[in-house]
Design a protein around this motif. Sequence first.
Motif, PDB file in Angstrom:
ATOM      1  N   ILE A 195       0.761  -1.102  -0.105  1.00  0.00           N
ATOM      2  CA  ILE A 195       0.162   0.130   0.133  1.00  0.00           C
ATOM      3  C   ILE A 195       0.827   1.128   0.084  1.00  0.00           C
ATOM      4  O   ILE A 195       0.567   2.203  -0.672  1.00  0.00           O
ATOM      5  CB  ILE A 195      -1.040  -0.038   1.294  1.00  0.00           C
ATOM      6  CG1 ILE A 195      -1.904  -1.072   1.066  1.00  0.00           C
ATOM      7  CG2 ILE A 195      -1.614   1.404   1.445  1.00  0.00           C
ATOM      8  CD1 ILE A 195      -3.119  -1.207   2.410  1.00  0.00           C
ATOM      9  N   VAL A 196       1.988   1.432   0.997  1.00  0.00           N
ATOM     10  CA  VAL A 196       2.670   2.499   1.092  1.00  0.00           C
ATOM     11  C   VAL A 196       3.556   2.692  -0.496  1.00  0.00           C
ATOM     12  O   VAL A 196       3.386   3.806  -1.128  1.00  0.00           O
ATOM     13  CB  VAL A 196       3.801   2.427   2.117  1.00  0.00           C
ATOM     14  CG1 VAL A 196       4.791   3.422   1.801  1.00  0.00           C
ATOM     15  CG2 VAL A 196       3.275   2.353   3.440  1.00  0.00           C
ATOM     16  N   PHE A 197       3.912   1.593  -1.065  1.00  0.00           N
ATOM     17  CA  PHE A 197       4.523   1.735  -2.270  1.00  0.00           C
ATOM     18  C   PHE A 197       3.623   2.255  -3.486  1.00  0.00           C
ATOM     19  O   PHE A 197       3.870   2.938  -4.083  1.00  0.00           O
ATOM     20  CB  PHE A 197       5.261   0.361  -2.796  1.00  0.00           C
ATOM     21  CG  PHE A 197       6.683   0.082  -2.367  1.00  0.00           C
ATOM     22  CD1 PHE A 197       7.624   1.070  -2.751  1.00  0.00           C
ATOM     23  CD2 PHE A 197       6.843  -0.936  -1.486  1.00  0.00           C
ATOM     24  CE1 PHE A 197       8.912   0.983  -2.323  1.00  0.00           C
ATOM     25  CE2 PHE A 197       8.227  -1.182  -1.294  1.00  0.00           C
ATOM     26  CZ  PHE A 197       9.178  -0.252  -1.550  1.00  0.00           C
ATOM     27  N   PHE A 198       2.300   1.762  -3.097  1.00  0.00           N
ATOM     28  CA  PHE A 198       1.320   2.140  -4.261  1.00  0.00           C
ATOM     29  C   PHE A 198       1.012   3.551  -4.061  1.00  0.00           C
ATOM     30  O   PHE A 198       0.871   4.309  -5.243  1.00  0.00           O
ATOM     31  CB  PHE A 198      -0.252   1.249  -3.768  1.00  0.00           C
ATOM     32  CG  PHE A 198      -0.502   0.563  -4.928  1.00  0.00           C
ATOM     33  CD1 PHE A 198       0.300  -0.102  -5.836  1.00  0.00           C
ATOM     34  CD2 PHE A 198      -1.922   0.449  -5.025  1.00  0.00           C
ATOM     35  CE1 PHE A 198      -0.468  -1.099  -6.593  1.00  0.00           C
ATOM     36  CE2 PHE A 198      -2.436  -0.438  -6.154  1.00  0.00           C
ATOM     37  CZ  PHE A 198      -1.790  -1.023  -6.962  1.00  0.00           C
ATOM     38  N   ILE A 199       0.866   4.254  -2.831  1.00  0.00           N
ATOM     39  CA  ILE A 199       0.606   5.446  -2.697  1.00  0.00           C
ATOM     40  C   ILE A 199       1.608   6.523  -3.100  1.00  0.00           C
ATOM     41  O   ILE A 199       1.568   7.275  -3.910  1.00  0.00           O
ATOM     42  CB  ILE A 199       0.355   5.818  -1.216  1.00  0.00           C
ATOM     43  CG1 ILE A 199      -0.787   5.093  -0.701  1.00  0.00           C
ATOM     44  CG2 ILE A 199       0.195   7.363  -0.855  1.00  0.00           C
ATOM     45  CD1 ILE A 199      -1.333   5.337   0.689  1.00  0.00           C
TER      46      ILE A 199
ATOM     47  N   PHE B 167       1.822   6.246  -6.941  1.00  0.00           N
ATOM     48  CA  PHE B 167       0.604   7.011  -7.667  1.00  0.00           C
ATOM     49  C   PHE B 167       1.110   8.664  -7.536  1.00  0.00           C
ATOM     50  O   PHE B 167       0.588   9.414  -8.437  1.00  0.00           O
ATOM     51  CB  PHE B 167      -0.557   6.686  -7.020  1.00  0.00           C
ATOM     52  CG  PHE B 167      -1.326   6.102  -7.975  1.00  0.00           C
ATOM     53  CD1 PHE B 167      -2.255   6.551  -8.971  1.00  0.00           C
ATOM     54  CD2 PHE B 167      -1.078   4.381  -8.191  1.00  0.00           C
ATOM     55  CE1 PHE B 167      -2.933   5.679  -9.781  1.00  0.00           C
ATOM     56  CE2 PHE B 167      -1.902   3.776  -9.010  1.00  0.00           C
ATOM     57  CZ  PHE B 167      -2.871   4.297  -9.787  1.00  0.00           C
ATOM     58  N   MET B 168       1.653   9.095  -6.457  1.00  0.00           N
ATOM     59  CA  MET B 168       1.673  10.484  -5.840  1.00  0.00           C
ATOM     60  C   MET B 168       2.857  10.920  -6.813  1.00  0.00           C
ATOM     61  O   MET B 168       2.624  12.069  -7.587  1.00  0.00           O
ATOM     62  CB  MET B 168       2.141  10.805  -4.623  1.00  0.00           C
ATOM     63  CG  MET B 168       0.938  10.409  -3.399  1.00  0.00           C
ATOM     64  SD  MET B 168      -0.569  11.112  -3.846  1.00  0.00           S
ATOM     65  CE  MET B 168       0.201  12.993  -3.579  1.00  0.00           C
TER      66      MET B 168
ATOM     67  N   GLU C 237       1.673  11.114 -10.859  1.00  0.00           N
ATOM     68  CA  GLU C 237       0.884  12.220 -10.899  1.00  0.00           C
ATOM     69  C   GLU C 237       1.343  13.415 -10.801  1.00  0.00           C
ATOM     70  O   GLU C 237       0.910  14.525 -11.625  1.00  0.00           O
ATOM     71  CB  GLU C 237      -0.492  12.064 -10.222  1.00  0.00           C
ATOM     72  CG  GLU C 237      -1.340  10.827 -10.632  1.00  0.00           C
ATOM     73  CD  GLU C 237      -2.080  10.950 -11.669  1.00  0.00           C
ATOM     74  OE1 GLU C 237      -2.202  11.901 -12.429  1.00  0.00           O
ATOM     75  OE2 GLU C 237      -2.451   9.718 -12.253  1.00  0.00           O
TER      76      GLU C 237
ATOM     77  N   PHE D 205      -1.023  17.345  -7.265  1.00  0.00           N
ATOM     78  CA  PHE D 205      -0.560  16.144  -6.832  1.00  0.00           C
ATOM     79  C   PHE D 205       1.000  16.332  -6.400  1.00  0.00           C
ATOM     80  O   PHE D 205       1.374  15.858  -5.228  1.00  0.00           O
ATOM     81  CB  PHE D 205      -0.551  14.985  -7.955  1.00  0.00           C
ATOM     82  CG  PHE D 205      -1.683  14.276  -7.804  1.00  0.00           C
ATOM     83  CD1 PHE D 205      -2.887  14.765  -8.272  1.00  0.00           C
ATOM     84  CD2 PHE D 205      -2.069  13.073  -6.985  1.00  0.00           C
ATOM     85  CE1 PHE D 205      -4.064  14.086  -8.488  1.00  0.00           C
ATOM     86  CE2 PHE D 205      -3.253  12.439  -7.173  1.00  0.00           C
ATOM     87  CZ  PHE D 205      -4.309  12.790  -7.773  1.00  0.00           C
TER      88      PHE D 205
END
Lengths: 273, 279
Positions: free
Chosen positions: A11-15, A18-19, A22, A245
Motif C-alpha cells: 500500500i505504501v509503495f502504491f501510494i 501514484f503520487m 501524477e 499532486f
Amino acid sequence: MLFSATSSILIVFFIIAFMLSEGWSAINLDFIFGLIWHPKTNEFGILPIIVSTVIVGVGAVFIALVIGIPCAIFLAEFAPNWVRNIIKPSVEMLVGVPSIVLGFFGLMLIVPFIRDNLGGRGECILAGWIILSIMTLPHVISISEDAIRAVPNSYREASLTLGATKWQTVRNITLPNAKSGILASLILGMGNAVGETMAVYMVIGNPNIPWIPTSILDSVRVLTSTIVMEYGYVAWGSQHQHALFAIGVVLFVLVAIINLMARYAIKRGMIER
Amino acid sequence: MNEQRKERIVKAFLWVTGLTSVFILLSIIVYIYVNGVGIISLEFLTSYPYRFEYGGIFPQIVGSLLLVAICLLFATPIGIGSGIYLAEYASDNILTKTIRFFVETLAGIPSIIIGLFGLAFFVHYLFGFSLLSGGLALGFMILPWTVRVSEEAIRAVPNSYREASLTLGATKWQTMWNVVLRSATPSIITGILLGLGKAIGETAIILLTAGSGLEAFLPISIFDAVGSLPVYIFMLATQGHTSAAFDRAFGASLVLVTMFLIINLGALLLRNYLVRRQR
C-alpha cells in the motif's frame, strides 16, 4: 499471514508510486520557489504556501508546548490520583474528536471573535494556531506525561532525600531525563499539525491568490487546504492537476522528515537511559 | 524568593494549566451540544436533506455507517493477519523490521494524501466517487492501527497458554486459532472499536473519494456515491452561509460527536465485560 503482513508495504509503495507518477512532472525549482499560484494563468509557485504551512505548524506547536507541557508535568508529578484519573482519560479521548467538529467550532466561535476584536477577516493565521494547538494539545500532554512517568522513581527519591523540594527535583532531575520523550511529543505534534486538513481549512481563509503572510491576521493557505480547495474543479490531466499532486508529494516529504526526526528523538532517549 | 514559596507558586501555576487544558477541550464538546440540541428531532434524524436548509440527515448517518463498515471489512482481516504474522510466526528478521517500518510509515501519512491517492486510483481509474472508493481509502488509513492493536494483543497472551496447548498435542495453527486468538479477542475488539472512532470522523479522505456529502438518497450498490456526516458538516459550514444551514451543521456535529463518544465508551465497557467474563 505473510501476504496480509506485506500488504502494508504494498500500500505504501502504491501510494508513493501514484503520487509521484501524477505529481512528478510538475516539480521543479519554479514550483518550489515560485511566488505566484494562479491556476488560471498556469502559474504554479508554492513558496507562499510552504511558508504559511511552516508558520501555522510551528506556532500551533509552540502554543501546545506552553499549555501542554506544564499540564503534563502537573498530571505526572503533582496531581492527586483522583484528579489524574479524571483528566487523563478525558484528554486521551479528546485525541480522536473529529477534526471537522473542531474546525466548525473554530469557524463559529474563534473566527468571529478575532474579526470583532482584532480586525481583519477573522479567518487567519491566529485562528489556525488556536484550532491546531487545541488539536495538538492532547497528543503533547499524553506523550509527554508518559515520558515524565517513565523516569525511574529512584532518581526522584535520590533528589528528594538530598533535601531538594519537589519542584527542584522536577526541574533538575525529572525533566532533563524526560527531555527526549517530550521533544518527540512536540515533533510528532508538528507532523500532525502540518498534515491536518479540515479543521485548518475552515479557519485560515484560503485566499484565491496566496501571498507570504506579513501579519498573524493575514488569511493564508497551507499545503493541505490548497488540495481540498481545488481538487473539485481541476481538469484531469492538466498541469493544474499535476501541480496539486505535486503539493501532495511536497507535503509527504515534509511530514516524512518530521516523523523521522521524532523517531530519532525517541531512539536517542532510549539509548540514554 | 525562598524555595518553599517558589514551590507553592509553581504548584498553583501547574494546577491552573492542567485544569485549563481540560476545560478548553471539554468546552468544545459542551458548545456543540448546547448549540446542536435545538434541532435534534426524530424528523431530523430520519428524513432526507433538501438543499442546504431543509430536511434531515438520514442518508448521511447511514452513509457514515456504511463507509466505516466497508473500511473495517477491509482493514480488520488484514490487520489481524499481519498481527499474527508479526507476533507469532516471524522471528525478528529483516522482513519483520521492514514490515514494521512500513506500517509506521503508513500510519504517518497525512490523511489528505491517502485521499489524493484514492482520488487518482479508486475514483479516477476504477470506481468513481463511491461507497467502495471511500471505504477502501478509509481502510488504508486504519490499517496500521489494526495491525498494531492485533500484534500487541497477541503478544500479550501469556506463553504458558501456548505451551499448555502444544503439550496437549495441538498443532501450531490449532493453538493459534483456539487458544491465542480467543484470549486476544477482547483487546483486539477494543482496539478495532477505537479505530472505528477515528474512521467515523475522518473527513478529508471521504471528501475526496466518496461523494459530495449532500446526497439525498441512500446508495443502492457499493458503486454509488454516498453522503456522510463529516462531509455534510463541511459543506454546510463552508458553503451554507445562512443560520439555518449552520443550525443543521450543529445538529449533524452533535450526532457525529455522540457516535464517536458511544463507540469509545462501548470499547471501554466491552473490554471490561470480556475481561471479567474470561476470569
